[in-house]
Write a protein that holds these residues in place. Structure first.
Motif, short mmCIF file in Angstrom:
data_model
loop_
_atom_site.label_atom_id
_atom_site.label_comp_id
_atom_site.label_asym_id
_atom_site.label_seq_id
_atom_site.Cartn_x
_atom_site.Cartn_y
_atom_site.Cartn_z
N VAL A 186 0.83 -1.21 0.00
CA VAL A 186 0.00 0.00 0.00
C VAL A 186 0.86 1.26 0.00
O VAL A 186 0.69 2.14 -0.85
N GLN A 187 1.80 1.35 0.94
CA GLN A 187 2.63 2.54 1.01
C GLN A 187 3.59 2.64 -0.18
O GLN A 187 3.87 3.73 -0.66
N LEU A 188 4.08 1.49 -0.67
CA LEU A 188 4.95 1.50 -1.85
C LEU A 188 4.18 1.97 -3.08
O LEU A 188 4.69 2.74 -3.90
N ALA A 189 2.94 1.55 -3.23
CA ALA A 189 2.11 2.00 -4.35
C ALA A 189 1.85 3.51 -4.25
O ALA A 189 1.89 4.22 -5.27
N ALA A 190 1.60 3.99 -3.06
CA ALA A 190 1.39 5.43 -2.88
C ALA A 190 2.66 6.21 -3.20
O ALA A 190 2.61 7.28 -3.80
N LEU A 191 3.82 5.67 -2.80
CA LEU A 191 5.09 6.31 -3.10
C LEU A 191 5.34 6.35 -4.61
O LEU A 191 5.76 7.36 -5.16
N LEU A 192 5.07 5.23 -5.29
CA LEU A 192 5.27 5.19 -6.73
C LEU A 192 4.29 6.10 -7.48
O LEU A 192 4.61 6.60 -8.56
N ASP A 193 3.13 6.34 -6.90
CA ASP A 193 2.19 7.29 -7.51
C ASP A 193 2.71 8.72 -7.42
O ASP A 193 2.42 9.55 -8.29
N ARG A 194 3.47 9.01 -6.38
CA ARG A 194 3.99 10.37 -6.20
C ARG A 194 5.31 10.61 -6.93
O ARG A 194 5.77 11.75 -6.99
N VAL A 195 5.93 9.57 -7.47
CA VAL A 195 7.22 9.72 -8.14
C VAL A 195 7.02 10.47 -9.47
O VAL A 195 6.15 10.13 -10.26
N THR A 196 7.83 11.50 -9.67
CA THR A 196 7.75 12.28 -10.90
C THR A 196 8.99 12.00 -11.75
O THR A 196 9.95 11.36 -11.31
N LEU A 197 8.95 12.50 -12.95
CA LEU A 197 10.08 12.35 -13.85
C LEU A 197 11.32 13.04 -13.28
O LEU A 197 12.44 12.54 -13.42
N ARG A 198 11.13 14.16 -12.61
CA ARG A 198 12.26 14.87 -12.00
C ARG A 198 12.92 14.01 -10.92
O ARG A 198 14.15 14.00 -10.80
#
Length: 154
Positions: free
Chosen positions: A27-39
């Motif tokens: 759950v937290q890993l999926a939320a983290l990956l959703d917030r990852v940007t190209l930058r």
């Protein structure tokens, strides 16, 4: 008591640990990956290169790390680049606008001069005196052609 103790340590504690692992790793890993940007990905590239080079005992030149900094701050460099391009476009548009105004001014001036010449010609035609009498000497008539003068034969 032993049954409650056994159930707590064999069922409840592993289930709670499994729930904790599910929460952290999914759950937290999926939320983290959703917030990852190209930058964020671009900023991590130099770290990956550094770790890879260190594990393979490859000496890295400092320019490579400066390239990593450039990649990390690519949004700032792209904004500066766009500002530079826009200032060039503004300069080009200013020059085009000035050239257009000059061409328009020249066309208006040429049109005024042509109209002035037509007006002068009309005034000259109105003010010209008409010849009403017949010519006295027809023998003096000349013809012009190819840069020479020919006298009319008598």
């Amino acid at each position: 008591m032993w049954k409650a103790f056994w159930q707590k340590w064999t069922i409840d504690k592993p289930a709670a640990f499994g729930d904790l692992l599910w929460d952290v790793l999914v759950v937290q890993l999926a939320a983290l990956l959703d917030r990852v940007t190209l930058r964020d990905i671009i900023a991590a590239i130099p770290v990956v290169i550094l770790v890879w080079a260190y594990t393979h005992h490859i000496p890295l030149p400092p320019e490579l790390m400066l390239l990593g900094d450039l990649l990390a701050y690519i949004d700032i460099f792209s904004a500066l680049f766009l500002l530079g391009v826009l200032s060039r476009i503004a300069t080009i548009m200013f020059i085009v606008k000035q050239a257009g105004a000059r061409v328009t001014g020249l066309a208006n001036g040429l049109l005024r001069r042509v109209q002035d010449l037509q007006h002068r010609r009309e005034v000259r035609i109105r003010n010209r005196k008409r010849l009403t009498g017949s010519p006295k000497d027809d023998e003096d008539e000349c013809a012009f052609g190819f840069g020479r003068v020919w006298q009319a034969a008598s």
